[in-house]
Design an enzyme around this catalytic site. Sequence first.
Site, mmCIF file in Angstrom:
data_model
loop_
_atom_site.group_PDB
_atom_site.id
_atom_site.type_symbol
_atom_site.label_atom_id
_atom_site.label_comp_id
_atom_site.label_asym_id
_atom_site.label_seq_id
_atom_site.Cartn_x
_atom_site.Cartn_y
_atom_site.Cartn_z
ATOM 1 N N TYR A 1 0.723 -1.194 0.012
ATOM 2 C CA TYR A 1 -0.047 -0.024 0.062
ATOM 3 C C TYR A 1 0.812 1.283 0.045
ATOM 4 O O TYR A 1 0.419 2.089 -0.549
ATOM 5 C CB TYR A 1 -0.875 0.062 1.238
ATOM 6 N N LYS B 1 2.803 -15.395 2.320
ATOM 7 C CA LYS B 1 2.793 -16.301 1.226
ATOM 8 C C LYS B 1 4.295 -16.652 0.873
ATOM 9 O O LYS B 1 4.773 -16.196 -0.320
ATOM 10 C CB LYS B 1 2.092 -15.386 0.071
ATOM 11 N N ASP C 1 -3.757 -17.877 1.463
ATOM 12 C CA ASP C 1 -4.938 -18.290 0.611
ATOM 13 C C ASP C 1 -5.686 -19.427 1.408
ATOM 14 O O ASP C 1 -7.021 -19.665 1.595
ATOM 15 C CB ASP C 1 -4.642 -18.952 -0.600
ATOM 16 N N ASP D 1 -5.284 -6.637 6.044
ATOM 17 C CA ASP D 1 -6.565 -5.795 5.642
ATOM 18 C C ASP D 1 -7.657 -6.941 5.118
ATOM 19 O O ASP D 1 -8.896 -6.959 5.742
ATOM 20 C CB ASP D 1 -6.008 -4.958 4.365
ATOM 21 N N ASP E 1 -11.033 -8.017 7.687
ATOM 22 C CA ASP E 1 -12.483 -7.594 7.354
ATOM 23 C C ASP E 1 -13.262 -8.901 7.146
ATOM 24 O O ASP E 1 -14.332 -9.163 7.509
ATOM 25 C CB ASP E 1 -12.211 -7.021 5.759
HETATM 26 MG MG LIG Z 1 -10.273 -3.123 4.819
HETATM 27 MG MG LIG Z 2 -4.068 -21.038 -3.631
#
Ligand SMILES: [Mg+2]
Ligand SMILES: [Mg+2]
Lengths: 358, 358
Positions: free
Chosen positions: A142, A189, A221, A245, A249
Amino acid sequence: MILNIAVLPGDGIGPEVTRQAVKILKAVGETYNHTFNFHEEIIGAVAIDKFGNPLPDKTIELCLKSDAVLFGAIGDPKYDNDPTAKVRPEQGLLKLRKSLGLYANIRPIKAYPTLLEKSPLKKDRIEGVDFIIFRELTGGIYFGEKILSDDGSYASDLCEYSEIEIERIAHLAFKTARKRKKKVTLVDKANVLETSRLWRKITTHIAKSYPDIQLDFLFIDNAAMQLILNPGQFDVILTENMFGDIISDEGSVIGGSIGLLASASIGDENALFEPIHGSYPQAKNKDIANPIASILSAAMLLEHFKLYEEAKAVTKAIERSLELNIVTPDLNVESKYGTKKVGNFIADYIANSDDINY
Amino acid sequence: MILNIAVLPGDGIGPEVTRQAVKILKAVGETYNHTFNFHEEIIGAVAIDKFGNPLPDKTIELCLKSDAVLFGAIGDPKYDNDPTAKVRPEQGLLKLRKSLGLYANIRPIKAYPTLLEKSPLKKDRIEGVDFIIFRELTGGIYFGEKILSDDGSYASDLCEYSEIEIERIAHLAFKTARKRKKKVTLVDKANVLETSRLWRKITTHIAKSYPDIQLDFLFIDNAAMQLILNPGQFDVILTENMFGDIISDEGSVIGGSIGLLASASIGDENALFEPIHGSYPQAKNKDIANPIASILSAAMLLEHFKLYEEAKAVTKAIERSLELNIVTPDLNVESKYGTKKVGNFIADYIANSDDINY
Ligand SMILES: [Mg+2]
Ligand SMILES: [Mg+2]
């Protein structure tokens, strides 16, 4: 303990829910003999209206010299729905986080027994869920360099992390796990990303200083799946900015009510506490806004200053209000209780630990 | 229609489930008068065992000259649990995707009425859910430049996208929406990322060529919530590589069974179809593996060649097997049906459209 607390009620329902949180902190102060001093300033749309600036200097100054910030909510349709608006209420909060050096966003997720039916998840999945997400707040993709080619046909975003950015929040996560179920799950990841491998290396190294804490790893994931399949497996989740983030959420909806979720944003010198819900302008001044998330953010403030018994008294009073169905209409459409009455009950329960009048 | 289909059964349960998918394609060929030619080659752990290479040249050559690839599963504990192994089964699939230029991963998510009780979501949330995710497969942060500083204290990953990479998959998504509920949802983070803004600009431009399709936008953090709160709102989801990785895995668990999910990977010259489950070596040769995901991948193959009626016959036969509880033990612990018998029922039903023998 003496604490100077900056109160920034903000916009919409911010002032009325923050008022209940202040009421609760006052009840705690009187009951447990602490001196909490409150100083209020404006931020967001109200500050744009008055000064053309969502974060006036006076507000920053107050926060910088305070021990902590109690924040309400920000945002007004007048600015949010105007795509030409150059000054936006949200900029006030982003700039404040930066000015205060807040690098860790802390989001507890808890399933309250009386609200299980409101969860989108089946009861056996959500029952007993109680975990906390530590999201890095100032680094990652970000904030990295952004490029758009001159002909507009290519774009890039750079994700960067340095050792120090990872270390400081990792220590916070391990310290918190010590007071809980003693487990930290790093979400990354690392099979693909170099930054994730750095997170894994540094976190693994730091874990050696916390031999009583178990450190697990989960790819983002897979984490997005596990939050639905088996959220009860988590205690403390540690992760970088964007992954945090996404999963904070996702996590915020599994409990069934966003009106019960608070967060803290922590830096080395300051800390800010706020409900995760927005300014909900439609409900403003109707005495229907749920004050519990704001009151829980006050409980996080108490914990931050190691006032564990006091924080516990607040969460116990909240749980009692839920059990007795002394809640706002968002949790019970037939409720006769408004924002103020829910706040009053919780304040009284902290002071007297009884509910004979209800 | 004449189709040359490369069959790569791979490892673990791959061969036995792929055998059922081939059986179903043969039944379709006979019933609808198509000539499907099947040629088999090895990939994965079996190929490492034989040639020391998870993707032998002969396998690539077969795929390149075929119209489509029917893929089973890959992976063996012998290699997966050996951290010193330099050659890994998974490399075979990654290299094959690259060799075939497969840039779009397509993942349908469907809630089958008979399996609603297996979903972690409450019935009212998951009932009727039927959407499809288009994930870009060759660009984004997984493939951009990776840097680790010499002293190991800084790392970065570059996320890149170019117009052409976005255009080709966006067209696929819009074309698919035309045959469905006529809605495309682009999942991005355009409020923060330059690459997301490029996705939004290009997709918005392409949408003008599809005036019958509604284009919506959703931030990735909100999408992670909406998949739990209200998955029924989606029709076709279009997204970049990493966001697609996260939400397609999140989406894969809401239906209640990973044994019913297939995927396609599409390029301009070739296409590969596979179940999303792994090689599940513990179940190998026990006749208990669920063949439905593999059979559904064969149905996606038929759709890819516009054999819509044929694909529909396959999915109808699968739905009938679920209704009649002619399923493997993963869906019904007391089931007396194995991998082969489920395949036989589905093949018979395609040929005869009756179930009088069951
Ligand atoms: Mg958010
Ligand atoms: Mg995957």
